[in-house]
Design an enzyme around this catalytic site. Structure first.
Site, PDB file in Angstrom:
ATOM      1  CG  ASP A   8      -0.328  -0.131   2.526  1.00  0.00           C
ATOM      2  OD1 ASP A   8       0.714  -0.792   2.629  1.00  0.00           O
ATOM      3  OD2 ASP A   8      -0.863   0.432   3.512  1.00  0.00           O
ATOM      4  CG  HIS A   9       3.126   2.568   2.507  1.00  0.00           C
ATOM      5  ND1 HIS A   9       3.117   3.790   3.147  1.00  0.00           N
ATOM      6  CD2 HIS A   9       2.279   1.772   3.209  1.00  0.00           C
ATOM      7  CE1 HIS A   9       2.311   3.737   4.195  1.00  0.00           C
ATOM      8  NE2 HIS A   9       1.788   2.510   4.254  1.00  0.00           N
ATOM      9  CG  HIS A  57       5.294  -0.847  10.198  1.00  0.00           C
ATOM     10  ND1 HIS A  57       4.037  -0.922  10.748  1.00  0.00           N
ATOM     11  CD2 HIS A  57       5.134  -1.180   8.874  1.00  0.00           C
ATOM     12  CE1 HIS A  57       3.172  -1.267   9.818  1.00  0.00           C
ATOM     13  NE2 HIS A  57       3.806  -1.445   8.679  1.00  0.00           N
TER      14      HIS A  57
END
Length: 391
Positions: A70-71, A193
């Site tokens: 998604d990045h 993360h």
């Protein structure tokens, strides 16, 4: 030019793992005068650019925080679009666009920065889609101490338009000055993360201080020193007059500082270089909104939602606000929202109520200005810290 005249941010995507009809995957554009830098490049970023006032041809650098899809899934389409890419035949047989020898060596490459794996992702994606480019690119990787410290970390040869990139090693736990010119410097640090992730700090270099010409003009006239010396004084330089007197220009003052984080449940490793930020962009993927969000579970609490967010590598609005307080940020922009939070709060009352609740949660731990990101939202960054009210 000795200072940036315009610093602007356009949110191109504000969703987390799942895009929605009102939020695209993560991406934002930072405009520094005429140049554009992208931070993250999720799926369909190219479409979002077309809907915005950001010009594709102005993109000079792309900074990737981590390699979750998604990045990064939008990086190859943006790269091909920016560099006049097109599909070609295997090995570029009989295709004049494959004749890289015709490209002048002084054509500057589009620069991409990211963690280990970014170079391999771009190289393999372009190669196996047989994408031909019309200009070069380069990938610089930010290597952690646990990463290979040299090499490309892929056995596949470079793409024909790829230029050799740097493998940037840490110094005291951060990557200082990964880019620097006369106006701005970029540093980075790891943030925590579920996978290796990076936060970026964009520093406008010190700018000329305020100058009162009446302090200098009489001395220049008295000594018949050329008035052109005023330009040097304005830059904070010292000027020696014709009679030997030395005038000192006003001291330069700190420029603007922007902190742009990727996904994180704890950005502590970047705190030292992020202090006194004019703007902090921090994810707020999950929130507990009883009485506001109809999807709130009766069994949930602020504590359980925070623990669940952390277990997935993410943050709540309160966590974002607490970090903004820790680094003494002036403004906090919340970003990277769960798909359950609609991004059309400019026109929908239910969405407005939910995003207002998220903003209030961040305000409970941060006393500065809080904004919830919305796709295609655009705003100027400023003022510089020395010009903040009350200083």
């Amino acid at each position: 030019m000795s200072a940036l005249s315009s610093v602007n941010i356009t949110i191109l995507g504000s969703a987390s793992a799942q895009p929605s009809s009102t939020r695209n995957h993560s991406a934002l554009a930072l405009r520094l005068d005429r140049d554009v830098w992208l931070f993250d490049c999720g799926e369909a970023t190219q479409h979002q650019l077309q809907k915005s006032a950001v010009k594709m041809g102005k993109i000079q650098k792309i900074f990737i925080t981590h390699t979750h899809g998604d990045h990064i899934f939008g990086l190859l389409p943006v790269l091909a679009g920016r560099l006049n890419g097109a599909g070609g035949m295997i090995d570029g047989v009989d295709d004049p666009r494959a004749q890289t020898s015709a490209l002048p060596e002084d054509v500057p490459p589009l620069e991409i920065y990211g963690p280990l794996g970014t170079r391999a992702y771009v190289r393999h994606g372009l190669t196996y889609t047989h994408t031909l480019l019309g200009a070069p690119y380069v990938v610089h990787e930010l290597r952690l101490p646990s990463d290979p410290q040299d090499g490309d970390y892929t056995a596949h040869p470079p793409h024909s338009y790829e230029r050799p990139g740097r493998n940037i090693l840490q110094t005291d736990g951060v990557w200082p000055d990964i880019y620097r010119d006369k106006l701005v410097a970029v540093s980075a640090a790891p943030i925590l993360h579920s996978v290796p992730c990076v936060g970026y700090v964009v520093n406008e270099l010190p700018v000329p201080g305020k100058m009162d010409p009446t302090e200098y003009i009489p001395e220049l006239k008295r000594t018949k020193t050329p008035m052109s010396a005023m330009a040097r004084l304005q830059q904070g330089e010292a000027v020696t007059l014709t009679d030997g007197t030395v005038l000192h220009g006003p001291a330069r003052k700190p420029g603007r500082k922007l902190v742009i984080l990727g996904d994180t449940y704890d950005p502590s490793p970047i705190a030292r270089i992020a202090e006194d930020a004019c703007l902090l962009i921090h994810e707020a993927t999950n929130a507990h909104l009883p009485g506001i969000d109809p999807n709130t579970k009766d069994t949930d609490s602020y504590e359980t939602v925070e623990e669940r967010a952390k277990s997935r590598g993410h943050s709540t609005p309160q966590m974002a606000g607490a970090f903004a307080t820790r680094i003494r940020a002036r403004k906090l922009v919340l970003n990277h929202f769960s798909a359950r939070y609609a991004g059309n709060d400019d026109v929908d009352e239910d969405a407005r109520r939910v995003m207002g609740g998220i903003r209030e949660l961040a305000e409970s731990t941060f006393g500065g200005e809080v904004t919830c990101a919305r796709d295609l939202m655009s705003f100027d960054v400023g003022p510089r810290r020395e010009d903040w009210p009350g200083r």
